[in-house]
Design a protein around this motif. Structure first.
Motif, mmCIF file in Angstrom:
data_model
loop_
_atom_site.group_PDB
_atom_site.id
_atom_site.type_symbol
_atom_site.label_atom_id
_atom_site.label_comp_id
_atom_site.label_asym_id
_atom_site.label_seq_id
_atom_site.Cartn_x
_atom_site.Cartn_y
_atom_site.Cartn_z
ATOM 1 N N ILE A 115 7.459 -5.245 -1.303
ATOM 2 C CA ILE A 115 7.253 -3.810 -1.488
ATOM 3 C C ILE A 115 8.436 -3.001 -0.973
ATOM 4 C CG2 ILE A 115 5.733 -1.878 -0.955
ATOM 5 C CD1 ILE A 115 4.720 -4.095 -2.948
ATOM 6 N N THR A 119 10.131 -0.492 -3.390
ATOM 7 C CA THR A 119 10.237 0.914 -2.988
ATOM 8 C C THR A 119 11.666 1.418 -3.120
ATOM 9 O OG1 THR A 119 8.379 0.713 -1.441
ATOM 10 C CG2 THR A 119 9.922 2.526 -1.069
ATOM 11 N N PHE A 174 1.954 -2.339 -7.133
ATOM 12 C CA PHE A 174 2.741 -1.216 -6.618
ATOM 13 C C PHE A 174 3.167 -0.291 -7.752
ATOM 14 C CE2 PHE A 174 6.994 0.556 -6.045
ATOM 15 C CZ PHE A 174 6.816 1.317 -4.893
ATOM 16 N N TYR A 175 3.660 -0.864 -8.827
ATOM 17 C CA TYR A 175 4.166 -0.071 -9.947
ATOM 18 C C TYR A 175 3.061 0.789 -10.564
ATOM 19 C CZ TYR A 175 6.464 1.041 -14.376
ATOM 20 O OH TYR A 175 7.004 1.704 -15.455
ATOM 21 N N LEU A 177 0.225 1.809 -9.170
ATOM 22 C CA LEU A 177 -0.303 2.828 -8.265
ATOM 23 C C LEU A 177 0.721 3.900 -7.912
ATOM 24 C CD1 LEU A 177 -2.502 0.705 -5.830
ATOM 25 C CD2 LEU A 177 -3.215 2.144 -7.740
ATOM 26 N N VAL A 178 1.994 3.560 -7.913
ATOM 27 C CA VAL A 178 2.994 4.564 -7.572
ATOM 28 C C VAL A 178 3.085 5.613 -8.679
ATOM 29 C CG1 VAL A 178 5.101 3.601 -8.609
ATOM 30 C CG2 VAL A 178 5.233 4.806 -6.417
ATOM 31 N N PRO A 183 3.121 7.010 -3.108
ATOM 32 C CA PRO A 183 3.864 5.844 -2.605
ATOM 33 C C PRO A 183 3.171 5.103 -1.466
ATOM 34 C CG PRO A 183 5.344 7.698 -2.937
ATOM 35 C CD PRO A 183 3.958 8.223 -3.119
ATOM 36 N N ALA A 186 0.356 3.024 -2.903
ATOM 37 C CA ALA A 186 0.977 1.960 -3.694
ATOM 38 C C ALA A 186 1.566 0.885 -2.794
ATOM 39 C CB ALA A 186 2.061 2.549 -4.596
ATOM 40 N N THR A 189 -1.288 -1.139 -0.845
ATOM 41 C CA THR A 189 -2.039 -2.003 -1.756
ATOM 42 C C THR A 189 -1.162 -3.136 -2.286
ATOM 43 O OG1 THR A 189 -3.287 -0.036 -2.423
ATOM 44 C CG2 THR A 189 -3.561 -2.014 -3.756
ATOM 45 N N GLY A 190 0.109 -2.844 -2.548
ATOM 46 C CA GLY A 190 1.020 -3.874 -3.022
ATOM 47 C C GLY A 190 1.235 -4.966 -1.985
#
Length: 214
Positions: A115, A119, A174-175, A177-178, A183, A186, A189-190
């Motif tokens: 992540i 990020t 991540f992708y 949820l972001v 952020p 995301a 959770t990621g």
């Protein structure tokens, strides 16, 4: 709940930094153990510990044109990896009984580094799934690959359980949820997703199919 996420958003850069430190230590431990298993001396343990802890982030930063890489501009990273190598070297016989604990730390480190890489790519390139995936996977697996190569072993990521696949799962979460949330949600959770997949793979011995050669 809203206040909690407001606080997390405010401290998000610091949270990411300290998670990066944690992931660095987690992978440094695996490097130190690997070096000791290969009968390396104290210097060898410190070097492999540093390679395992820092290589993924350095490779990512160099490929993305970030100079100097974070691991080279912030001496904390080197201090953490070398200190970790020393601690493992001098207490190996006591802590080797708890290797499963360190494998779990490695799983958490995988999620954290995934992540952190994702990020960074999102901050630079926006919602580019290919670059976010590349950054997440290279950050999470680069150090482990070089660690195993330096001791002349097939990298773990290519032969054991779900490793890169777990990282990829974390990236996808991540992708999604972001783009839909924020952020912080995301990232958290990621990390949980990548770490959870890796832990389950270790527990139940999940592996991807392999080609039959005979």
């Amino acid at each position: 709940m809203v206040e909690i996420f407001s606080i997390l958003n405010f401290y998000y850069p610091q949270i990411i930094l300290y998670l990066d430190y944690f992931g660095t230590v987690a992978f440094a431990v695996t490097g130190a153990f690997k070096a000791i298993e290969q009968k390396s001396d104290l210097v060898g343990v410190a070097i492999l510990s540093t390679i395992a802890g820092l290589s993924g982030g350095i490779i990512r930063d160099v490929l993305f044109g970030r100079f100097p890489p974070a691991a080279l501009s912030d001496p904390t990273y080197f201090v953490l990896t070398i200190f970790t190598g020393f601690v493992v070297f001098f207490s190996y016989h006591k802590i080797k009984k708890h290797w499963n604990v360190f494998l779990k730390c490695d799983a958490v480190g995988l999620g954290v580094f995934t992540i952190i890489g994702a990020t960074m790519a999102f901050a630079i390139f926006g919602p580019n799934l290919l670059l976010i995936t590349f950054a997440g996977l290279i950050t999470a697996t680069g150090g482990g690959i070089l660690r195993d190569v330096f001791v002349n072993e097939m990298p773990l990521v290519f032969v054991r359980e779900l490793y890169a696949t777990a990282s990829f799962g974390g990236v996808l979460v991540f992708y999604a949820l972001v783009l839909l949330a924020d952020p912080v949600i995301a990232a958290i959770t990621g990390i949980i997703t990548a770490t959870g997949i890796r832990l389950l793979a270790m527990k139940y011995n999940w592996n991807l199919p392999k080609a039959r050669i005979s």
